[in-house]
Design a protein around this motif. Structure first.
Motif: not given
Length: 287
Positions: A243-247, A72-74
């Motif tokens: 979302m925070y991890s993606r940030l 999902e992050a990719i």
């Protein structure tokens, strides 16, 4: 955001129980989403410069338990970037051909060109994680004298040396570990299992691997302790908060690119005169 709080300093002993799997950011969700959009725009601009300059490349390694959010992050982050400047590779179980070579051999075809970001969805670290959890070394065609009490420390050293070699040749590594809680993984796996539209994301091995949860946590900690270096650091993400991890990932990527400072190539000399000639020619045609 201070990304340094998620960075494993070289030489620090890591016990994942000491690292958060979530941050209390519930009241800031809208702000985080806005910050993420702005950071992705920054990342896009820097990536264009990296791709245009074609001097350095970046290798991004993603490691985690199943359902921690790598895919999902990719999709969420890197799909926004110039496709020609990206290379995404999923590292799975070694093939028969790959087992005939040294364990880092298969990594070479996954590495980026200058001007690219190469993303490893799982990575060469599988060779010191799953291989260790499931005692797979004895199934590989390795000389017996190489399977001893020092094999994992030896591999850590080899991986560190390889990543330093890549760094010194213009290809810095950055590595993200998605630190998900067992409870959150349960929730995400059940969602995949119960939702017909997400069944394709589920594998029975995802549940079977949970039986080795504690082994994985210990081995992850050992790996992070021995392979986070100044030239190729690990960042431990609170992966329960997607979302925070993606940030965090996006912010770290921007910081790396700011450090590289890629520039758009400038046209000068004869090429500049040629460009001006063709601009004038096309403008005349357009009249």
């Amino acid at each position: 955001m201070d990304t340094q709080q998620y960075k494993v300093k070289a030489g620090r002993k890591v016990d994942l129980a000491d690292w958060p799997t979530h941050e209390d950011k519930g009241s800031e969700s809208e702000q985080i989403e806005q910050q993420l959009k702005e950071t992705i725009e920054e990342l896009k601009k820097w990536h264009v410069r990296l791709h245009a300059e074609e001097e350095k490349g970046i290798v991004v390694a993603l490691q985690a338990m199943d359902a921690a959010g790598k895919d999902e992050a990719i999709t969420y982050l890197f799909s926004n970037l110039t496709a020609q400047g990206l290379k995404v590779t999923t590292i799975g179980k070694p093939t028969e051909e790959e087992l005939k070579h040294d364990y880092l051999w298969r990594l070479h075809k996954a590495l980026p060109e200058r001007g690219q970001i190469g993303i490893l969805n799982r990575s060469h670290y599988e060779e010191v994680i799953a291989t260790r959890v499931h005692n797979l070394l004895e199934e590989e065609p390795l000389p017996n004298h190489l399977i001893d009490g020092e094999v994992w420390n030896r591999r850590y050293r080899q991986i560190n040396d390889f990543e330093r070699y890549m760094f010194e040749n213009g290809f810095p590594f950055v590595k993200f570990f998605f630190n998900i809680s067992k409870e959150e993984q349960t929730t995400r796996l059940l969602e995949r299992m119960k939702n017909p539209e997400k069944n394709w994301e589920f594998s029975f091995s995802d549940v079977e691997e949970r039986e080795h949860w504690e082994d994985y946590q210990d081995i992850f900690g050992d790996m992070l302790t021995h392979t986070s270096t100044d030239h190729a650091p690990w960042y431990i993400l609170p992966a329960d908060d997607e979302m925070y991890s993606r940030l965090i990932i996006a912010r770290v990527m921007v910081e790396i690119l700011e450090g590289i400072k890629p520039e758009l190539p400038e046209i000068s000399g004869e090429q500049k005169h040629k460009l001006e000639h063709y601009i004038d020619k096309l403008e005349q045609e357009a009249k």
